[in-house]
Design an enzyme around this catalytic site. Structure first.
Site, PDB file in Angstrom:
ATOM      1  N   HIS A 103      -5.057 -12.225  -9.350  1.00 39.66           N
ATOM      2  CA  HIS A 103      -6.101 -12.005 -10.353  1.00 39.66           C
ATOM      3  C   HIS A 103      -7.503 -12.299  -9.805  1.00 39.66           C
ATOM      4  O   HIS A 103      -8.366 -11.419  -9.826  1.00 39.66           O
ATOM      5  CB  HIS A 103      -5.780 -12.822 -11.618  1.00 39.66           C
ATOM      6  CG  HIS A 103      -6.929 -12.981 -12.548  1.00 39.66           C
ATOM      7  ND1 HIS A 103      -7.532 -11.910 -13.177  1.00 39.66           N
ATOM      8  CD2 HIS A 103      -7.612 -14.077 -12.954  1.00 39.66           C
ATOM      9  CE1 HIS A 103      -8.525 -12.346 -13.923  1.00 39.66           C
ATOM     10  NE2 HIS A 103      -8.602 -13.656 -13.807  1.00 39.66           N
ATOM     11  N   HIS A 135     -13.069 -18.429  -9.558  1.00 39.15           N
ATOM     12  CA  HIS A 135     -13.548 -18.547 -10.942  1.00 39.15           C
ATOM     13  C   HIS A 135     -12.602 -19.318 -11.869  1.00 39.15           C
ATOM     14  O   HIS A 135     -13.027 -19.835 -12.885  1.00 39.15           O
ATOM     15  CB  HIS A 135     -13.900 -17.176 -11.524  1.00 39.15           C
ATOM     16  CG  HIS A 135     -12.719 -16.390 -12.011  1.00 39.15           C
ATOM     17  ND1 HIS A 135     -12.034 -15.508 -11.225  1.00 39.15           N
ATOM     18  CD2 HIS A 135     -12.101 -16.367 -13.216  1.00 39.15           C
ATOM     19  CE1 HIS A 135     -11.052 -14.970 -11.913  1.00 39.15           C
ATOM     20  NE2 HIS A 135     -11.060 -15.477 -13.129  1.00 39.15           N
ATOM     21  N   GLU A 179     -10.905 -24.519 -14.325  1.00 42.67           N
ATOM     22  CA  GLU A 179     -10.183 -24.468 -15.591  1.00 42.67           C
ATOM     23  C   GLU A 179      -8.678 -24.684 -15.417  1.00 42.67           C
ATOM     24  O   GLU A 179      -8.057 -25.378 -16.204  1.00 42.67           O
ATOM     25  CB  GLU A 179     -10.431 -23.098 -16.210  1.00 42.67           C
ATOM     26  CG  GLU A 179     -10.394 -23.075 -17.708  1.00 42.67           C
ATOM     27  CD  GLU A 179     -10.769 -21.681 -18.195  1.00 42.67           C
ATOM     28  OE1 GLU A 179     -11.884 -21.219 -17.851  1.00 42.67           O
ATOM     29  OE2 GLU A 179      -9.947 -21.070 -18.888  1.00 42.67           O
ATOM     30  N   ASP A 180      -8.109 -24.095 -14.382  1.00 43.65           N
ATOM     31  CA  ASP A 180      -6.647 -24.043 -14.289  1.00 43.65           C
ATOM     32  C   ASP A 180      -6.019 -24.888 -13.189  1.00 43.65           C
ATOM     33  O   ASP A 180      -4.798 -24.903 -13.066  1.00 43.65           O
ATOM     34  CB  ASP A 180      -6.188 -22.589 -14.090  1.00 43.65           C
ATOM     35  CG  ASP A 180      -6.496 -21.734 -15.320  1.00 43.65           C
ATOM     36  OD1 ASP A 180      -6.668 -22.333 -16.397  1.00 43.65           O
ATOM     37  OD2 ASP A 180      -6.572 -20.511 -15.188  1.00 43.65           O
ATOM     38  N   ASP A 228     -14.058 -10.571 -14.526  1.00 46.35           N
ATOM     39  CA  ASP A 228     -12.859 -11.293 -14.948  1.00 46.35           C
ATOM     40  C   ASP A 228     -12.261 -10.616 -16.183  1.00 46.35           C
ATOM     41  O   ASP A 228     -11.068 -10.309 -16.253  1.00 46.35           O
ATOM     42  CB  ASP A 228     -13.268 -12.747 -15.256  1.00 46.35           C
ATOM     43  CG  ASP A 228     -12.123 -13.589 -15.786  1.00 46.35           C
ATOM     44  OD1 ASP A 228     -10.970 -13.333 -15.404  1.00 46.35           O
ATOM     45  OD2 ASP A 228     -12.396 -14.519 -16.576  1.00 46.35           O
ATOM     46  N   ASP A 274     -16.362  19.033 -31.964  1.00 48.61           N
ATOM     47  CA  ASP A 274     -17.139  20.251 -31.930  1.00 48.61           C
ATOM     48  C   ASP A 274     -18.538  20.013 -31.360  1.00 48.61           C
ATOM     49  O   ASP A 274     -19.365  20.895 -31.322  1.00 48.61           O
ATOM     50  CB  ASP A 274     -17.232  20.849 -33.339  1.00 48.61           C
ATOM     51  CG  ASP A 274     -17.625  22.306 -33.267  1.00 48.61           C
ATOM     52  OD1 ASP A 274     -17.221  22.970 -32.289  1.00 48.61           O
ATOM     53  OD2 ASP A 274     -18.352  22.769 -34.159  1.00 48.61           O
TER      54      ASP A 274
HETATM   55 MN    MN Z   1      -9.780 -15.263 -14.879  1.00 46.82          MN
END
Ligand code: MN
Length: 766
Positions: free
Chosen positions: A97, A121, A125-126, A188, A309
């Site tokens: 990703h 990125h 967060e992860d 993203d 149209d």
């Molecule tokens: Mn992401």
């Protein structure tokens, strides 16, 4: 030279990509390259991840220095290790990703820090990696970019809507500092939307909604048309899968029949332009993307046949001069539809978009929508702010879109400054994002862009916040007009201001711009805050006065100690807290005097009766002092005040039954008194027992109006064939005025009984 792309109904218009390349001197990656689908030699043993990283490397080597590509690799290795063992819902390794996101960024020719941020990125967060680690490893810029796109984690106890609002607000503020934040976020989002199919349907719909509500409009606001259209079509497909499929099928069916007409019109226009001496131009029949067709059907209530149209063409020339010449030739070839011509070259749209728009009547009577622009304008129209990285050159168009973007960001900052909380900010952002424009002139001829159905107040705030705050009316094309008047394209508006004027909460009912809305709200909030601070000071002085002391007698050291105990930052904050009714002033004073407080009887009898200094009530208006609705006190009544936490002071009649409870809870009422010069109308309720005869109410009404009192409401609470009990709400000046009204009413033969209602929440039924 003529190209059409009617075969597929999709947004991606390959001929436009070719066109961009053939017209622009920039070699290499075309506008279409943004998608990142470069063909590569196949190696069957290669994993998807390897394939992606190889594609990214090829793209980067085309425009970055070798040392910069090395930096990207460093970022890749950190990201790969951090995401190790994580998988996407599709089953792919997670790292695919971020690589895909960076491929999209590389397609835009994003600079090295932006591409690195794309790879990293999701790590804050992860994964376990912190912002500090990124800062040490990759420096300030990359760390800030990644932090800007990371969601806030400390959002426990917030609803999903609040959490979303918090995150959008954070991202927008990061974007204000560095536009690359939004480029990374959009890349993203684009990749997530492309791979949305594997998600559970509810989640899919939620992400699609957010894309359509926030990200596609932001892309639009930044002029990134191509990316916006793809986000919209993906969002549409995920949110309304059935409608999307049906529409797509219909478009495909119709395209066969359309082909001939499109080719004929293209040839006709091309021939005419060439005959008139134009060279190096392009005439292209263009497909509208499905989401815009769907929007037209919904908003204008058109059928498939009607939206399909409409035929759309684009003429691309080399110079502005040729645009206007081509326009003349087109109007000469087919009849133009009146009032449909728009000159966005002279007056560009808010995002910097430039083009001439016109509608012609086609050979069989169909409308032909024509856009005419230069190739530089065309690049801008496709990629907007991204052109800054894509084309490197600082042409007029590139700097226009940059300066428009910065203007918008400044507006966002202003909105943010006034917004109370994140939800309000998000509301204002959405209003700002979904606007169609009208162009209004100042008396000096300056053009101000406003959204459709903007009013004079919106215009005044667009000129300057101070003008908005002080506006009272305006002259529209020299005619005096009230503030709520909606403005129409091309009007000249002169705002009339007055030094005493100030924003009215009622304006919030009709303003449409986020700027006006947030400025008015901010002003009112500030006004309430200021009033609360003043009231808090008065209450504090009053409480000290009762002990024969003054505020000046308290040492700064003592005050600071108290602020520290109460966890407040300033004296003003303390006063505001008192004024809003969150803290009882006598308790604050006792803390200030460092007295022992008995929690069962914090206010001993006789404490501080030395000097009576009542709080003076000037009228019914005010944001922190209000009159109770249960007993409706009027000047002349004995009154008493109580704190209503968060709202300030509510004034009751001393006889009001509700005060018994309040006295218990707050240990005593607040000493208040009517101002001697109090003016204004005050609402009061009276109950009348009347003979139920024809014309009774008319007699009552005329007696009331004879005494110069206004009826605000009449409610019949009980009625039979003989009698009727009515409750009338009146506006009177004071107690004496009310007494006169009641005396007059008693004289009427139809009135059997009359009384003023005090402290009843509901009228009694018998
Ligand atoms: Mn992401």
């Amino acid at each position: 030279m003529n190209q059409t792309d009617t075969a597929n109904g999709m947004t991606k218009d390959t001929c436009e990509a070719d066109l961009a390349e053939s017209l622009d001197e920039t070699p290499g990656i075309s506008v279409g390259g943004l998608v990142g689908h470069e063909p590569l030699p196949k190696d069957p043993a290669e994993t998807p991840q390897e394939k992606l990283i190889r594609r990214l490397a090829t793209m980067l080597e085309a425009y970055l220095e070798p040392a910069q590509v090395e930096d990207v690799y460093r970022a890749y290795f950190v990201a790969e290790r951090a995401h190790e063992g994580q998988y996407r819902v599709s089953g792919e390794p997670y790292i695919c990703h971020p690589i895909s996101v960076s491929i999209i960024l590389a397609g835009m020719r994003m600079d090295v820090k932006g591409v690195m941020a794309g790879l990293l990125h999701d790590v804050i967060e992860d994964t376990d990696i912190t912002k500090e680690q990124l800062l040490r490893e990759f420096g300030e810029e990359v760390a800030q970019l990644v932090d800007g796109v990371s969601k806030l984690t400390q959002l426990d106890g917030k609803s999903r809507a609040e959490a979303q609002a918090h995150n959008v607000r954070k991202m927008v503020m990061a974007m204000v500092k560095d536009l690359r934040v939004i480029m990374v976020k959009l890349a993203d989002r684009l990749h997530n939307m492309r791979t949305l199919g594997v998600m559970a349907s509810q989640r899919r719909r939620r992400i699609a909604r957010e894309t359509l509500d926030i990200y596609a409009p932001i892309a639009n606001r930044l002029g990134m048309n191509e990316l916006r259209m793809e986000l919209e079509d993906l969002g549409f497909a995920a949110y309304h899968p059935m409608r999307y499929r049906v529409l797509k099928r219909e478009v495909k069916k119709a395209s066969g029949n359309r082909k001939e007409l499109v080719t004929n019109v293209e040839n006709a226009i091309s021939t005419r332009l060439a005959d008139c001496g134009l060279t190096n131009f392009q005439v292209v029949g263009r497909e509208k993307h499905l989401f815009s067709l769907y929007g037209k059907m919904r908003n204008k209530r058109l059928s498939f046949a009607e939206v399909l149209d409409v035929y759309a063409f684009r003429i691309i020339t080399r110079t502005v001069d040729e645009c206007y010449r081509a326009l003349g030739m087109a109007h000469n070839l087919f009849k133009p539809v009146p009032n449909r011509f728009k000159d966005y070259i002279a007056v560009p749209r808010a995002n910097g978009y430039q083009s001439l728009h016109t509608v012609l009547v086609g050979p069989y009577g169909q409308p032909l929508e024509i856009q005419i622009r230069t190739s530089a304008m065309h690049h801008m129209a496709e990629c907007g702010i991204a052109a800054h990285w894509l084309y490197k050159s600082e042409s007029d168009q590139v700097s226009l879109s940059q300066s428009r973007a910065h203007e918008w960001l400044r507006d966002l900052l202003e909105i943010q400054k006034h917004a109370g909380d994140s939800l309000e900010f998000l509301d204002n952002l959405k209003i700002d994002l979904f606007q169609h424009e009208v162009y209004i002139l100042t008396p000096k001829g300056k053009i101000i862009k406003l959204p459709q159905s903007a009013t004079i107040v919106d215009f005044a705030y667009a000129v300057h916040t101070d003008v908005g705050n002080a506006c009272v009316s305006a002259r529209i094309d020299r005619a005096l007009s009230p503030l709520h008047t909606q403005l129409v394209n091309g009007q000249t508006v002169e705002v009339i201001t007055a030094p005493w004027a100030r924003p009215n909460p009622l304006w919030l009912n009709f303003v449409v711009t986020a700027k006006a809305r947030s400025a008015i709200r901010g002003y009112l909030r500030n006004f309430k805050k200021q009033e609360a601070i003043n009231l808090g000071r008065k209450l504090l002085e009053k409480e000290l006065g009762a002990r024969g002391m003054r505020l000046e007698d308290i040492s700064d050291a003592r005050f600071n100690e108290l602020l520290k105990t109460l966890d407040l930052t300033s004296r003003e904050a303390l006063q505001e807290d008192i004024g809003l009714g969150n803290r009882l002033p006598f308790l604050v004073v006792r803390l200030l005097m460092q007295e022992e407080i008995n929690p069962l009887n914090p206010r001993p009898e006789g404490a501080g009766k030395a000097v009576r200094t009542p709080l003076i009530i000037k009228g019914a208006e005010g944001t922190v002092v209000s009159l109770a609705k249960c007993c409706r006190p009027i000047p002349g009544d004995e009154i008493v005040g109580f704190f209503n936490p968060g709202k300030g002071i509510v004034v009751h009649s001393s006889e009001c039954k509700n005060t018994i409870d309040l006295r218990k809870k707050q240990f005593t009422g607040l000493d208040v008194e009517w101002d001697k010069q109090v003016v204004g109308d005050f609402s009061v309720e009276i109950r009348l027992e009347l003979l139920n005869k024809l014309g009774t109410l008319a007699k009552v009404a005329s007696a009331i109006s004879k005494m110069n009192a206004n009826i605000e409401n009449v409610q019949i609470t009980d009625q039979d064939s003989e009698l009727s009990t009515d409750v009338i709400t009146l506006a009177v000046k004071n107690r004496a005025h009310l007494a006169n009204v009641m005396r007059e009413l008693r004289k009427l033969s139809v009135v059997l009984k009359i009384s003023r209602i005090k402290s009843e929440t509901k009228p009694k039924r018998t």
